[in-house]
Design an enzyme around this catalytic site. Structure first.
Site, PDB file in Angstrom:
ATOM      1  N   CYS A  23       0.673  -1.427   0.083  1.00 27.59           N
ATOM      2  CA  CYS A  23       0.016   0.142   0.345  1.00 27.59           C
ATOM      3  C   CYS A  23       0.959   1.245  -0.014  1.00 27.59           C
ATOM      4  CB  CYS A  23      -0.620  -0.141   1.041  1.00 27.59           C
ATOM      5  SG  CYS A  23      -1.727  -1.635   1.659  1.00 27.59           S
ATOM      6  N   HIS A  33      -3.885   6.131   3.169  1.00 24.89           N
ATOM      7  CA  HIS A  33      -2.261   5.798   3.638  1.00 24.89           C
ATOM      8  C   HIS A  33      -1.121   6.906   3.650  1.00 24.89           C
ATOM      9  CE1 HIS A  33      -1.715   0.942   4.774  1.00 24.89           C
ATOM     10  NE2 HIS A  33      -0.459   2.236   5.401  1.00 24.89           N
ATOM     11  N   ASP A  42      -3.626  -1.231  -6.043  1.00 23.71           N
ATOM     12  CA  ASP A  42      -1.990  -0.306  -5.913  1.00 23.71           C
ATOM     13  C   ASP A  42      -1.905  -1.602  -5.526  1.00 23.71           C
ATOM     14  OD1 ASP A  42      -3.804  -1.592  -3.379  1.00 23.71           O
ATOM     15  OD2 ASP A  42      -2.484   0.389  -2.114  1.00 23.71           O
ATOM     16  N   HIS A  43      -1.881  -2.987  -5.314  1.00 22.29           N
ATOM     17  CA  HIS A  43      -1.015  -3.987  -5.937  1.00 22.29           C
ATOM     18  C   HIS A  43      -2.351  -5.569  -5.777  1.00 22.29           C
ATOM     19  CE1 HIS A  43      -1.986  -5.080  -1.129  1.00 22.29           C
ATOM     20  NE2 HIS A  43      -2.275  -3.840  -1.342  1.00 22.29           N
TER      21      HIS A  43
END
Length: 479
Positions: free
Chosen positions: A39, A90, A291-292
């Site tokens: 993240c 985040h 994001d992943h």
């Protein structure tokens, strides 16, 4: 969200009708990656348009201040856009606006905001998290831990226990719709809808879990290089990153993961409907990505940070309902794109100047209807360098979308996958005699990529094994 969890990409189980429609009427980038697939560093690339070498975050570390001169929302704001984020940021401090005019925040459960002694001065979670504050107004005493699931419970799942409208996924869309009502009508807008799910906790509403509970879910692929035994019983831990997970538990987790994706898909459909009601659908460029990924049992591995496709490869769709950008309809692009390309792409779409600090590139030329599908673009990047600090599994990897080379910096282990013929990375060809020249080539590329790095991985002639990984590069720590 993994790259392959789209019906239009051929997934045998997942239902994603609204994302399929965005891809069917837009452009899907089939070789999209997150170079640092967790993240924090991935979001640094999104916010800045920079490579990990430039933005300085090459692994996951909380509580490092975010001080960047140029950010995507900041550039939009300077160009006269009304900017808003709803959901996960985040960053640190958590209420750092990063250039947005306003943030309605839900980062999910972050340990450094909850654990009393994790840092000397902590941000109190119920002060920084807007969703939790709102939820407690609806359900007094509610908390993010009520289901007994941790944010890293990668193999444990159960249904959401409250009305669906109270789920964080619904909340993100509800707040985003409210932004459409409250925005300045004299300004164009930039909205980032940022969902925590399908990241664990795996807690879909019951209706979505029911879609998958009786379906035969294919087992994850397991390569000839993967661990075949689990002497430490790592697979029994709810927080496992590797191990042999009991079959029923894994099947339930996979069903819940797919259910969360369909839930997001339906909520995106809800937002698109309201966007049309406000008369803005044909005036809005949409980019969907993650994001992943999530390994979800591939090769008996879980979570992210590793260089394998399930972890590092993500969906990436650009849609222009008003056809202002002359994108190819239903086009599938094979060039390798990455998180750093989001900022320049959206600024380009809006006609906003791209700062010189940006390393990524606008993908709009790749997506244009005038560019032949699969023709290749010599001006685009020829490969991507990815990496992530992860203890003994700290890794560097290179891919051109057709091949992938991996080097584990602490052990020296190398892996090589022929993605064109082996998309599930079932065979490690690193020791196959037929591919030694390719191994030599990719190793030489990595040697040049890492030359001069402060960790001492390379002197420009060879790679050095066992050098201590650094999660945040010094220019970021000192910045």
């Amino acid at each position: 969200m993994r790259y392959d969890c789209l019906s239009i990409a051929g997934h045998p189980v997942v239902e994603t009708p609204n994302l399929d429609e965005l891809a069917r009427t837009g452009v899907r980038f089939d070789r999209a990656y997150s170079a640092t697939p967790t993240c924090v560093p991935a979001r640094a690339a999104i916010f800045t348009g920079q490579s990990q070498k430039s933005h300085g975050r090459v692994g996951y570390q909380d509580c490092v201040p975010w001080n960047y001169e140029h950010t995507m929302p900041g550039e939009f704001a300077k160009a006269g856009y009304h900017t808003q984020c709803v959901g996960k940021m985040h960053v640190y401090p958590a209420r750092n606006l990063m250039g947005f005019h306003n943030v309605v925040l839900h980062d999910g459960y972050l340990h450094h905001n909850r654990n009393k002694y994790s840092i000397p001065v902590r941000e109190h979670y119920d002060e920084v998290d807007d969703y939790l504050h709102w939820l407690r107004q609806q359900v007094p005493g509610a908390d993010l831990t009520d289901l007994g699931l941790d944010c890293n419970s990668s193999t444990v799942a159960r249904p959401w226990h409250l009305p669906e409208k109270l789920h964080p996924t619904n909340w993100v869309v509800t707040e985003s719709i409210d932004f459409l009502r409250r925005r300045d009508p004299d300004k164009p807008f930039f909205l980032w809808m940022s969902f925590v799910r399908p990241h664990s906790p795996l807690d879909p509403p019951q209706a979505y879990l029911d879609l998958y509970k009786d379906i035969e879910i294919p087992e994850p692929p397991v390569g000839d290089w993967a661990l075949q035994s689990d002497p430490d019983l790592d697979g029994l831990s709810p927080y496992t990153s590797k191990g042999l997970v009991p079959k029923r538990r894994l099947q339930n987790a996979m069903a819940a993961y797919y259910a969360l994706i369909t839930h997001i898909d339906h909520q995106i459909g809800r937002f698109m409907q309201v966007l049309a009601e406000y008369g803005e659908r044909n005036n809005t460029v949409i980019l969907f990505t993650s994001d992943h990924g999530e390994l979800m049992g591939d090769h008996h591995l879980f979570r992210k940070s590793l260089p394998y496709e399930g972890s590092a490869r993500v969906p990436f769709i650009v849609n222009d309902p008003g056809n202002r950008l002359s994108l190819g309809t239903g086009k599938v692009v094979q060039e390798v794109v990455e998180m750093r390309d989001i900022m320049p792409t959206l600024l380009d779409a809006a006609g906003v100047a791209i700062p010189g600090s940006v390393d990524g590139g606008s993908v709009l030329k790749l997506a244009a209807s005038s560019t032949e599908e699969g023709s290749g673009n010599a001006a685009w990047r020829s490969y991507l360098h990815g990496e992530h600090t992860q203890g003994m599994q700290s890794n560097h990897w290179l891919t051109d979308g057709k091949e992938k080379y991996i080097w584990f910096s602490q052990t020296g282990e190398e892996q090589f996958f022929l993605l064109t013929d082996d998309p599930q990375e079932l065979h490690n060809a690193a020791r196959d005699q037929a591919y030694q020249e390719r191994m030599d080539y990719w190793r030489s590329v990595l040697i040049q990529e890492l030359e001069g790095r402060e960790e001492g991985y390379s002197d420009g002639k060879q790679l050095f094994v066992g050098r201590k990984p650094v999660t945040v590069l010094s220019h970021m720590r000192n910045g």
